[in-house]
Scaffold this motif. Structure first.
Motif, short mmCIF file in Angstrom:
data_model
loop_
_atom_site.label_atom_id
_atom_site.label_comp_id
_atom_site.label_asym_id
_atom_site.label_seq_id
_atom_site.Cartn_x
_atom_site.Cartn_y
_atom_site.Cartn_z
N TRP A 195 51.29 46.34 41.85
CA TRP A 195 50.44 47.15 42.73
C TRP A 195 50.48 46.67 44.18
O TRP A 195 50.61 47.50 45.10
CB TRP A 195 49.02 47.23 42.16
CG TRP A 195 48.98 48.09 40.93
CD1 TRP A 195 48.83 47.69 39.64
CD2 TRP A 195 49.17 49.52 40.88
NE1 TRP A 195 48.90 48.76 38.79
CE2 TRP A 195 49.11 49.90 39.52
CE3 TRP A 195 49.39 50.51 41.85
CZ2 TRP A 195 49.25 51.23 39.11
CZ3 TRP A 195 49.51 51.82 41.43
CH2 TRP A 195 49.45 52.18 40.08
N ASP A 248 51.05 50.29 34.54
CA ASP A 248 50.45 51.57 34.91
C ASP A 248 50.59 52.53 33.74
O ASP A 248 51.67 53.04 33.47
CB ASP A 248 51.17 52.12 36.15
CG ASP A 248 50.60 53.46 36.59
OD1 ASP A 248 49.68 53.96 35.92
OD2 ASP A 248 51.08 53.99 37.61
N ASN A 266 44.66 51.41 44.35
CA ASN A 266 43.32 50.90 44.63
C ASN A 266 43.23 50.58 46.13
O ASN A 266 43.52 49.47 46.57
CB ASN A 266 43.10 49.64 43.78
CG ASN A 266 41.71 49.04 43.99
OD1 ASN A 266 41.00 49.42 44.91
ND2 ASN A 266 41.35 48.11 43.12
N TRP A 267 42.82 51.61 46.87
CA TRP A 267 42.81 51.43 48.34
C TRP A 267 41.72 50.49 48.79
O TRP A 267 41.81 49.91 49.87
CB TRP A 267 42.69 52.79 49.04
CG TRP A 267 43.93 53.60 48.84
CD1 TRP A 267 44.05 54.77 48.16
CD2 TRP A 267 45.25 53.26 49.31
NE1 TRP A 267 45.36 55.19 48.16
CE2 TRP A 267 46.12 54.28 48.86
CE3 TRP A 267 45.79 52.21 50.05
CZ2 TRP A 267 47.49 54.27 49.12
CZ3 TRP A 267 47.15 52.20 50.31
CH2 TRP A 267 47.99 53.22 49.85
N ASP A 268 40.72 50.31 47.99
CA ASP A 268 39.67 49.37 48.37
C ASP A 268 40.27 47.95 48.43
O ASP A 268 40.06 47.21 49.38
CB ASP A 268 38.52 49.45 47.36
CG ASP A 268 37.40 48.53 47.75
OD1 ASP A 268 37.05 48.52 48.96
OD2 ASP A 268 36.88 47.79 46.88
N GLU A 269 41.05 47.63 47.40
CA GLU A 269 41.71 46.31 47.40
C GLU A 269 42.64 46.20 48.63
O GLU A 269 42.64 45.19 49.33
CB GLU A 269 42.53 46.13 46.12
CG GLU A 269 43.32 44.81 46.10
CD GLU A 269 44.14 44.59 44.83
OE1 GLU A 269 43.73 45.05 43.75
OE2 GLU A 269 45.20 43.93 44.95
#
Lengths: 315, 251
Positions: A195, A248, A266-269
């Motif tokens: 990722w 995935d 996971n754009w927050d990460e």
């Protein structure tokens, strides 16, 4: 020489770009074009230099002498890439040390992937395979960048990066054909790096405000999402050869689009890591800052000596 | 063993390259200037390459089927034969350059003589290694002069490094009674000749660098007999980690 108005200069500049004529350091260019390039190339340079740290930390522990030599040579190539890139930045009138200070102060960014730790030997092969692989996707397109010095530097860099990618893959082939312990080590590295490697292409196109202008100026040739998709499409068959599972559950070939579908990122990460909260952000910047601070007296000595020499010559 | 004297000799050469190469690798990513980061990694790479050739040859002489990795990774601490100088920690850049300079000034004349060795294999390794070593010596000599004759701080640091490392230099010229037969048959040179050339290089560079040889001329030895400083164990813990933690695997 007749003074041209700004609009006319910009029109001629864009015409050159449209005709695929390279922009060279002494050519007129819009301030924004210069700024964008200084930002992009210096961040690229910083990524090469910071990228030396996760791999460099395995040089002393490489499992055999051949791997040690290969890793030394690889990390050294990265330092070399940093040097060309800083030189390219200098052709735009920026100061190398000032851009490095921006890195240390947190003002300038670098590739977020290097904020993840390299904790096992398999990480070294995986970084070569996935991280250099992702970098190549970006950089092959940059070989045709409208700015001449950057494009030319990138040609040489790409040759070396693709060599690194093959070395990384070859190292993983050895692990995947080795003992169950080695195979598990490789799978564990895959699980941790997949990722973050996809995040290397940056925010998705609708979240990437500078992209359109960069495309128009031909600094960029493909969008972040296009490059990310090419990377996934190229990498899935390689993972199959290795016998590694991509972490995935939604990854599958889509007959209609002719591409692999994959889960949302996971754009927050991603933003957490970009903004300083990755597992190693602090350590990476501290290591680079320490190298610069502890090297200060060496640079001063070299300058003092050069001045003494120059004086002796003129005397 | 058919030629134990030669095996021991080659092992010493190989271990010197291995241990110093390992030490220099620690600098990677942390050099004071990017150009020097590259230079130190480059020297490390050359030394690791030399260690591979030398330890392969040692393994061949030993005749127990060991390759360079078996010798580099799977011996106990007291079986390493490197000189104490080379296992000393990097310290600051002045200390690393001084250690390297004192060694290069020894290695260059040694390889020049080994070029004429009656042992073809040694002569071939010496030929390849000499080219590299000449560059290393040029590089480190220039830095010793630059640091010694640079700023007050760099002079002080270079002098401190010399004071610290000087006591490990005499061991470089270690010779055993079994070496006498190797010298007689023209396989290796006498260390007397090498020491004379080393002194000449060292004295002239130190003079230009305005550095002085310390008055305390006490000399340590032990590495050549397998009696090492406390530092080697930590170095080997890193070096051998993978081979010890994951025995009998191919990488």
């Amino acid at each position: 020489m007749k003074t041209m108005d700004l609009q006319e200069l910009e029109k001629r500049f864009q015409e050159k770009i449209d005709k695929e004529i390279k922009i060279e350091p002494n050519d007129w260019m819009p301030d924004e074009y210069r700024k964008t390039l200084i930002r992009q190339i210096s961040q690229h340079a910083h990524s090469e230099i910071v990228g030396m740290l996760p791999e460099g930390n395995w040089i002393t522990r490489a499992p055999n002498l051949r791997r040690k030599a290969v890793l030394l040579a690889k990390v050294q190539d990265e330092a070399g890439h940093g040097l060309y890139l800083y030189s390219s930045v200098e052709t735009l009138g920026a100061d190398r040390e000032a851009t490095i200070d921006d890195l240390h102060s947190g003002k300038a960014k670098y590739s977020s992937i290097f904020n993840y730790p390299a904790v096992t030997w398999a990480d070294i092969g995986t970084i070569g395979w996935l991280v250099d692989g992702a970098a190549i996707m970006n950089q092959v397109a940059l070989c045709r960048c409208s700015y001449g010095p950057y494009a030319r530097g990138m040609v040489k860099i790409c040759k070396e990066e693709s060599f690194h990618q093959r070395q990384g893959f070859e190292s993983l082939v050895t692990l995947c054909n080795g003992t169950p312990t080695q195979k598990a080590m490789a799978q564990d590295a895959m699980n941790r790096f997949w990722w973050p490697a996809l995040m290397m292409f940056g925010p998705s196109d609708d979240e990437s405000p500078n992209s359109a202008q960069s495309m128009k100026w031909k600094i960029k040739r493909f969008s972040n999402d296009e490059l990310r998709q090419s990377f996934v499409d190229a990498t899935v068959p390689q993972a199959e050869i290795l016998g590694l599972t991509i972490p995935d559950p939604n990854l599958k070939w889509n007959e209609e689009t002719g591409h692999y579908d994959f889960s949302p990122i996971n754009w927050d990460e991603f933003w957490q890591v970009v903004n300083g909260n990755g597992p190693c952000n602090k350590e990476r910047i501290e290591a680079r800052t320490k190298a610069k601070e502890e090297g200060m007296w060496v640079r001063e000595a070299a300058m003092a000596y050069a001045e003494k020499r120059a004086l002796k010559k003129t005397a | 063993m058919k030629n134990e004297a030669l095996y021991n000799y080659v092992l010493r050469l190989g271990d010197d390259s291995l241990i110093l190469g390992q030490r220099l690798g620690e600098w990677c990513g942390h050099g004071p200037i990017l150009e020097e980061d590259i230079a130190m990694t480059n020297i490390s790479l050359d030394l690791i390459g030399q260690a591979m050739s030398l330890l392969d040859y040692a393994g061949e002489l030993e005749g127990q089927g060991k390759d360079h990795d078996a010798l580099a990774f799977l011996r106990f601490e007291n079986e390493y034969r490197n000189a104490l100088l080379l296992e000393q920690p990097n310290g600051d850049f002045a200390n690393t350059m001084m250690r390297q300079f004192l060694f290069d000034a020894f290695r260059k004349p040694l390889y020049e003589k080994l070029l004429e060795s009656t042992d073809k294999q040694i002569a071939a390794i010496a030929e390849k290694s000499l080219k590299e070593t000449k560059y290393h010596l040029k590089h480190t000599s220039e830095w010793i002069i630059r640091l010694g004759d640079g700023t007050e701080e760099s002079h002080q640091r270079a002098q401190t490094a010399l004071d610290h490392l000087w006591r490990y230099t005499n061991e470089l010229f270690f010779e055993t009674t079994e070496d006498v037969s190797l010298i007689a048959s023209g396989v290796v040179p006498s260390m007397n000749d090498i020491k004379a050339q080393w002194s000449k290089t060292v004295l002239s560079v130190l003079e230009e660098a305005t550095l002085v040889i310390p008055s305390n001329n006490w000399q340590f030895e032990g590495g050549r007999r397998g009696v090492h400083s406390e530092h080697l164990g930590f170095l080997l813990a890193d070096l051998q980690y993978m081979q010890r933690a994951y025995p009998n695997m191919k990488w």
